[in-house]
Design a protein around this motif. Structure first.
Motif, mmCIF file in Angstrom:
data_model
loop_
_atom_site.group_PDB
_atom_site.id
_atom_site.type_symbol
_atom_site.label_atom_id
_atom_site.label_comp_id
_atom_site.label_asym_id
_atom_site.label_seq_id
_atom_site.Cartn_x
_atom_site.Cartn_y
_atom_site.Cartn_z
ATOM 1 N N GLN A 1 46.047 -25.986 -2.797
ATOM 2 C CA GLN A 1 47.515 -27.367 -3.211
ATOM 3 C C GLN A 1 47.186 -26.961 -4.850
ATOM 4 O O GLN A 1 46.762 -26.808 -5.467
ATOM 5 C CB GLN A 1 46.597 -28.949 -3.208
ATOM 6 C CG GLN A 1 46.722 -29.231 -1.202
ATOM 7 C CD GLN A 1 46.209 -30.036 -0.762
ATOM 8 O OE1 GLN A 1 45.795 -30.782 -1.520
ATOM 9 N NE2 GLN A 1 46.938 -30.817 0.209
ATOM 10 N N ARG B 1 39.186 -28.411 5.092
ATOM 11 C CA ARG B 1 40.043 -29.629 4.703
ATOM 12 C C ARG B 1 39.734 -29.256 3.299
ATOM 13 O O ARG B 1 40.839 -29.079 1.873
ATOM 14 C CB ARG B 1 39.170 -30.472 5.267
ATOM 15 C CG ARG B 1 39.928 -31.110 6.053
ATOM 16 C CD ARG B 1 39.456 -33.085 5.722
ATOM 17 N NE ARG B 1 37.501 -32.881 5.707
ATOM 18 C CZ ARG B 1 37.373 -33.259 6.732
ATOM 19 N NH1 ARG B 1 38.446 -33.420 8.404
ATOM 20 N NH2 ARG B 1 35.970 -33.470 6.774
ATOM 21 N N ALA B 2 38.873 -27.947 2.952
ATOM 22 C CA ALA B 2 38.509 -27.636 1.764
ATOM 23 C C ALA B 2 39.313 -26.593 1.321
ATOM 24 O O ALA B 2 40.007 -26.704 0.290
ATOM 25 C CB ALA B 2 36.973 -27.425 1.421
ATOM 26 N N GLN C 1 42.211 -25.646 2.756
ATOM 27 C CA GLN C 1 43.709 -26.605 2.070
ATOM 28 C C GLN C 1 44.092 -26.733 1.068
ATOM 29 O O GLN C 1 44.786 -27.464 -0.216
ATOM 30 C CB GLN C 1 43.524 -27.362 3.534
ATOM 31 C CG GLN C 1 43.871 -26.677 4.652
ATOM 32 C CD GLN C 1 44.556 -27.560 5.761
ATOM 33 O OE1 GLN C 1 44.195 -29.432 5.265
ATOM 34 N NE2 GLN C 1 44.701 -27.235 6.945
ATOM 35 N N LYS C 2 42.498 -28.188 0.445
ATOM 36 C CA LYS C 2 42.949 -28.486 -0.513
ATOM 37 C C LYS C 2 42.429 -27.546 -2.404
ATOM 38 O O LYS C 2 43.184 -27.804 -3.485
ATOM 39 C CB LYS C 2 41.641 -29.575 -1.091
ATOM 40 C CG LYS C 2 41.193 -30.518 -2.290
ATOM 41 C CD LYS C 2 39.701 -31.401 -1.533
ATOM 42 C CE LYS C 2 39.570 -32.366 -3.552
ATOM 43 N NZ LYS C 2 39.010 -33.065 -3.806
ATOM 44 N N ARG D 1 34.919 -29.518 8.187
ATOM 45 C CA ARG D 1 34.720 -29.852 6.730
ATOM 46 C C ARG D 1 35.760 -28.537 5.727
ATOM 47 O O ARG D 1 36.067 -28.532 5.006
ATOM 48 C CB ARG D 1 33.664 -29.869 6.283
ATOM 49 C CG ARG D 1 33.159 -31.089 6.818
ATOM 50 C CD ARG D 1 31.630 -32.386 6.312
ATOM 51 N NE ARG D 1 30.583 -30.647 6.850
ATOM 52 C CZ ARG D 1 30.611 -30.988 7.988
ATOM 53 N NH1 ARG D 1 30.480 -32.104 8.250
ATOM 54 N NH2 ARG D 1 29.497 -30.134 8.217
#
Length: 225
Positions: free
Chosen positions: A225, A218-219, A221-222, A215
């Motif tokens: 962006q 993913r956070a 990476q987000k 998690r």
């Protein structure tokens, strides 16, 4: 920030009288949590499914005698009885045909074709390849490893589960896994072989905090962006 931690889990010697899901639940109770990934060695899963035989129960065919001469190294397929054991499941003519195809592919720079066409050639463990008293047996690959992983995840309520084939030669593969996992990523984590299928009796490994780390990644990476 949560970090990954690999915890080998000691068990008794598991046999074909055991249910692998029951055994994993018994030995990980109180240790495996909701964010953890539970990994089980493929040979132990296969043993609990009675997927093994003894060399004296096999009659090597001429195909086995021929093909094993061309297998380098000390792997299971270099053994006459290891080769025959794989043929018992794959079929003698299929194995020979796939072996020829694999040889031709190797001439064009493609390795591993034979093992991809005949999975038992890569999954079968010859004698001494697993824990006593099954070190006198040839152990096949497990049946329905994806289904086994899903059952373990459901029973334990953990983040995920997998069935892995790892050895001390830095070869690591995930044969079955619960939904949402990335097998190549798990294989890299297990590359140093934290399992102990012999005297260590640690055929289960818990990857602590796997869900939390996933998690966080993913956070990040987000956010980038």
């Amino acid at each position: 920030m949560a970090e990954l931690e690999l915890i080998p889990v000691k068990t008794r010697i598991l046999t074909d009288k055991d249910n692998i899901v029951d055994a994993v639940e018994e030995y990980t109770r109180g240790t495996a949590g909701a964010d953890d990934l539970v990994c089980v060695a493929e040979s132990v899963v296969a043993i609990t499914q009675h997927r093994f035989t003894r060399p004296e129960e096999l009659t090597p065919s001429w195909q086995a005698h021929l093909m094993r001469r061309f297998v380098p190294g000390e792997g299971s397929m270099a053994s006459l009885y290891g080769m025959q054991a794989a043929m018992e499941l794959e079929g003698e003519w299929k194995m020979l045909f796939a072996f020829i195809v694999g040889f031709i592919a190797k001439l064009f720079g493609r390795d591993g074709v034979w093992y991809k066409l005949c999975r038992q050639a890569s999954l079968t463990d010859d004698v001494t390849g697993t824990m006593p008293p099954f070190d006198k047996c040839i152990v096949y690959g497990p049946e329905d490893p994806h289904g086994v992983a899903e059952k373990i995840k459901h029973r334990l309520g953990c983040y995920g589960a997998c069935v892995a084939d790892v050895n001390d030669l830095k070869r690591s593969a995930v044969l079955g896994y619960s939904k949402g996992l990335h097998p190549q990523e798990i294989a890299k984590i297990l590359i140093d072989n934290p399992f102990g299928n012999a005297s260590q009796k640690t055929p289960v490994v818990i990857i602590k905090n796997y869900g939390a780390v996933a998690r966080n990644r993913r956070a990040e990476q987000k956010a980038g962006q």
